[in-house]
Design a protein around this motif. Structure first.
Motif, PDB file in Angstrom:
ATOM      1  N   VAL A 474      -6.445 -29.551  43.515  1.00  0.00           N
ATOM      2  CA  VAL A 474      -6.751 -28.139  43.252  1.00  0.00           C
ATOM      3  C   VAL A 474      -6.772 -27.867  41.758  1.00  0.00           C
ATOM      4  O   VAL A 474      -7.642 -27.130  41.249  1.00  0.00           O
ATOM      5  N   ARG A 475      -5.848 -28.477  41.009  1.00  0.00           N
ATOM      6  CA  ARG A 475      -5.817 -28.258  39.561  1.00  0.00           C
ATOM      7  C   ARG A 475      -7.057 -28.839  38.879  1.00  0.00           C
ATOM      8  O   ARG A 475      -7.470 -28.365  37.831  1.00  0.00           O
ATOM      9  N   LEU A 476      -7.631 -29.862  39.485  1.00  0.00           N
ATOM     10  CA  LEU A 476      -8.807 -30.503  38.885  1.00  0.00           C
ATOM     11  C   LEU A 476     -10.111 -29.800  39.259  1.00  0.00           C
ATOM     12  O   LEU A 476     -10.955 -29.535  38.399  1.00  0.00           O
ATOM     13  N   VAL A 477     -10.294 -29.505  40.560  1.00  0.00           N
ATOM     14  CA  VAL A 477     -11.616 -29.013  41.004  1.00  0.00           C
ATOM     15  C   VAL A 477     -11.555 -27.651  41.674  1.00  0.00           C
ATOM     16  O   VAL A 477     -12.596 -27.112  42.056  1.00  0.00           O
ATOM     17  N   GLY A 478     -10.369 -27.077  41.860  1.00  0.00           N
ATOM     18  CA  GLY A 478     -10.250 -25.763  42.472  1.00  0.00           C
ATOM     19  C   GLY A 478     -10.056 -25.836  43.972  1.00  0.00           C
ATOM     20  O   GLY A 478     -10.435 -26.809  44.627  1.00  0.00           O
ATOM     21  N   VAL A 479      -9.510 -24.757  44.531  1.00  0.00           N
ATOM     22  CA  VAL A 479      -9.161 -24.738  45.946  1.00  0.00           C
ATOM     23  C   VAL A 479     -10.388 -24.723  46.841  1.00  0.00           C
ATOM     24  O   VAL A 479     -10.362 -25.173  47.985  1.00  0.00           O
ATOM     25  N   ASP A 480     -11.511 -24.201  46.334  1.00  0.00           N
ATOM     26  CA  ASP A 480     -12.720 -24.094  47.164  1.00  0.00           C
ATOM     27  C   ASP A 480     -13.295 -25.455  47.518  1.00  0.00           C
ATOM     28  O   ASP A 480     -14.101 -25.564  48.446  1.00  0.00           O
ATOM     29  N   ALA A 481     -12.921 -26.487  46.778  1.00  0.00           N
ATOM     30  CA  ALA A 481     -13.454 -27.823  47.048  1.00  0.00           C
ATOM     31  C   ALA A 481     -12.756 -28.493  48.229  1.00  0.00           C
ATOM     32  O   ALA A 481     -13.209 -29.534  48.712  1.00  0.00           O
ATOM     33  N   LEU A 482     -11.659 -27.892  48.707  1.00  0.00           N
ATOM     34  CA  LEU A 482     -10.910 -28.500  49.807  1.00  0.00           C
ATOM     35  C   LEU A 482     -11.547 -28.181  51.154  1.00  0.00           C
ATOM     36  O   LEU A 482     -12.174 -27.129  51.333  1.00  0.00           O
ATOM     37  N   ASP A 486      -7.517 -29.135  54.961  1.00  0.00           N
ATOM     38  CA  ASP A 486      -6.640 -29.236  53.793  1.00  0.00           C
ATOM     39  C   ASP A 486      -6.138 -27.861  53.357  1.00  0.00           C
ATOM     40  O   ASP A 486      -4.989 -27.709  52.936  1.00  0.00           O
ATOM     41  N   ARG A 487      -7.023 -26.855  53.486  1.00  0.00           N
ATOM     42  CA  ARG A 487      -6.596 -25.484  53.160  1.00  0.00           C
ATOM     43  C   ARG A 487      -5.488 -25.033  54.115  1.00  0.00           C
ATOM     44  O   ARG A 487      -4.545 -24.330  53.721  1.00  0.00           O
ATOM     45  N   LEU A 488      -5.603 -25.448  55.382  1.00  0.00           N
ATOM     46  CA  LEU A 488      -4.569 -25.111  56.354  1.00  0.00           C
ATOM     47  C   LEU A 488      -3.248 -25.769  55.980  1.00  0.00           C
ATOM     48  O   LEU A 488      -2.176 -25.149  56.087  1.00  0.00           O
ATOM     49  N   VAL A 489      -3.299 -27.014  55.523  1.00  0.00           N
ATOM     50  CA  VAL A 489      -2.074 -27.705  55.086  1.00  0.00           C
ATOM     51  C   VAL A 489      -1.403 -26.922  53.966  1.00  0.00           C
ATOM     52  O   VAL A 489      -0.179 -26.727  53.968  1.00  0.00           O
ATOM     53  N   LEU A 490      -2.196 -26.448  52.986  1.00  0.00           N
ATOM     54  CA  LEU A 490      -1.629 -25.680  51.876  1.00  0.00           C
ATOM     55  C   LEU A 490      -0.981 -24.386  52.366  1.00  0.00           C
ATOM     56  O   LEU A 490       0.092 -23.998  51.900  1.00  0.00           O
TER      57      LEU A 490
END
Length: 588
Positions: A474-482, A486-490
């Protein structure tokens, strides 16, 4: 008795010659004011004495007199609710005599020798007793039944036993040994602090010490009779965590040692504990607590002795068959006292100036913890759990005290200043902490709490580990790239952190959670994860899944009372299944 003359004074260290008959660790009286000291080194007839009081005014030629006895503590009724300094001088008694500051050379008994206690015998004339046998009881507080035990070295037949009100130095029983010699037994024992009290045998740990702190009980449990360390930088909450453990742990007796910490922290303990209610009994927490206060403005040398004083008192209650917890705050200040005395003795320094024997001294302290079979014919079992705070400079746990401690203890609760600054309490880092008791105690939890306990714990920890790895992306490419999964895991990992691990010490319902409440809270979060995966697999919209009203119900669950938890849990599970089913039917 050995008498000598001072030849050198260096701060709390006094060197005296003419002490050939003195022994290591003998207590001595120094100077005209008879200051209390202890022999810590012997070279020929020269004794190096660690003085436990301010040494200003002492000089060459002043007299040093050995008492011929090691540093010992008085053990008996009157310990509970007591507030003592590092060498077991009663601070409240001293304040009533001389005011707020301890006067040098003051000589008071640790326990009140004039107060009478109601003694109830549990043996009769003709009974045979061995060391450790309980011959009578005293109701010391409404919570603690003080058991009067036969001292070590006395064994034989009871020829006299009394009942009624007595002082702790009155004879309450007489024992005749095999040689026909009569031994008088009173309610007080004296015990040297630097030697562990004798036991029958050490036992393996069997059950957890339930603390009510979810991150500890679920992820990093400590066993009754175990050892734990709480390292962390300034302001990360070491003292607060120890206060919580002292308040909420399911132990019978707490011995709290303020060893070199700031006076205001000890003041908080003295103010809070009498007002806090013990959740088990409803009485004041002080009714089962002993406080040792040797703060940073008190003598450095006494700081070194305070840990031994505290653990000897803790062993005494353990020998009654009680479960005891000892909190040492902090062992770093104790180690600094060791370093100062070692420097004044001109010993070869180890790493960062600490003495080379630092690790062995720490080990001697922690190894006195354990679950044991006590002396006595009734085969009592007691436990002593040792929890030490460590204050590494700058939070750097590579320093010697932290590293030596971690090689000894079985549980590491690593505090994180970034969590503390975010007001996440307890600020224990779930990625760096560990417990070597987790597997052993996991089976106990599976048997006594929930058969899926270890499975739930493993799943929650795996999600937190995945969150850490995804944060890098997320720090590298942003949350939208997940991906949606993976978003559910977060989202679920955030729920574990905020809705489960984080607690509010000022909320009556959240400050402490039973194992039964903990398992239901965790099941709610992980049920949402399971249902969320099912919904995403069926094509449901990720955004709407995250906005379901049941999410707010899960986040409020930790503030629900223990009595209402079952109904609330069932309601959340029904709402979760129904809302996800509706979402799938609409969106899938």
């Amino acid at each position: 008795m050995s008498e000598g003359k001072i030849v050198k004074v260096s701060g709390p260290l006094v060197v005296a010659e003419g002490m050939r008959d003195a022994n290591m660790f003998d207590v001595v009286r120094v100077g005209r004011q008879k200051l209390i000291g202890e022999v810590i080194e012997m070279r020929g007839d020269r004794a190096s004495v660690q003085v436990y009081e301010e040494t200003a005014g002492l000089g060459p030629g002043d007299e040093v007199v050995s008492t011929g006895a090691p540093l010992s503590v008085e053990l008996g009724p009157g310990l509970i609710e007591g507030i003592f300094d590092g060498i077991e001088r009663p601070l409240e008694v001293i304040r009533s005599m001389v005011g707020s500051n301890i006067t040098r050379g003051i000589d008071v008994t640790a326990l009140d020798h004039e107060k009478k206690w109601d003694f109830t015998p549990t043996v009769k004339v003709g009974d045979r007793v061995v060391p450790g046998d309980v011959i009578g009881t005293v109701q010391e507080t409404i919570v603690i039944l003080h058991k009067i035990m036969v001292p070590v070295g006395i064994e034989g037949e009871i020829t006299e036993i009394k009942s009624g009100s007595f002082t702790i130095v009155d004879t309450v029983a007489v024992v005749r040994d095999a040689a026909g010699e009569q031994h008088e037994v009173c309610m007080m024992q004296r015990c040297p602090v630097r030697r562990a009290r004798p036991i029958k045998q050490k036992l393996s740990v069997a059950a957890p010490m339930i603390t009510g702190q979810r991150i500890i009980d679920t992820f990093f449990p400590v066993a009754k009779g175990g050892t734990a360390a709480i390292p962390g930088p300034f302001g990360s909450g070491k003292t607060v965590v120890q206060h919580q453990l002292a308040k909420w742990s399911d132990v019978d007796v707490v011995v709290y040692i303020g060893c070199g910490e700031r006076g205001n922290e000890m003041t908080d303990v003295l103010r809070e504990f009498p007002e806090l209610k013990d959740p088990k009994t409803g009485e004041s927490l002080m009714k089962r607590t002993v406080l040792i206060a040797n703060t940073s403005d008190m003598p450095v040398a006494a700081r070194e002795a305070s840990i031994y004083t505290g653990i000897t008192i803790a062993e005494y209650f353990r020998d009654m068959g009680y479960s005891v917890a000892i909190m040492a705050d902090s062992t770093s200040r104790w180690a600094e006292a060791l370093r100062e005395m070692s420097g004044r003795l001109e010993e070869m320094p180890g790493e960062e100036g600490y003495p080379a024997y630092l690790t062995s001294r720490l080990a001697q302290f922690y190894e006195r913890a354990g679950r044991v079979q006590c002396l006595g014919s009734d085969e009592r079992i007691g436990s002593l759990t040792a929890i030490g705070a460590v204050s590494p400079p700058g939070g750097d746990i590579s320093e010697p005290v932290s590293q030596a401690t971690l090689r000894i203890v079985k549980v590491y609760w690593g505090l994180d200043s970034s969590l503390a600054y975010r007001r996440h309490f307890p600020a224990i880092n779930w990625l760096t902490s560990y417990s070597l008791y987790a597997d052993t105690l996991g089976w106990w939890m599976n048997k006594h709490v929930d058969e899926d306990w270890m499975k739930l714990r493993a799943e929650a920890m795996a999600l937190l580990q995945q969150e850490s790895e995804l944060d890098e992306i997320v720090r590298l490419v942003g949350v939208d790239a997940l991906s949606p999964s993976d978003r559910l895991v977060l989202e679920v990992a955030r729920s574990i952190r905020e809705d489960y691990l984080q607690q509010n010490a000022f909320d009556d319902n959240d400050a402490h959670a039973s194992h039964q409440k903990q398992v239901k809270l965790l099941k709610m979060v992980l049920s949402y994860y399971a249902e969320g995966k099912r919904a995403l697999a069926a094509g449901a919209d990720m955004g709407k899944l995250f906005e379901l009203p049941v999410r707010e119900m899960i986040s409020r669950a930790k503030s629900v009372t223990e009595a209402d938890m079952d109904d609330y849990y069932n309601k959340v599970q029904q709402e979760l299944e129904q809302s996800v089913a509706d979402l799938v039917a609409k969106e899938g």
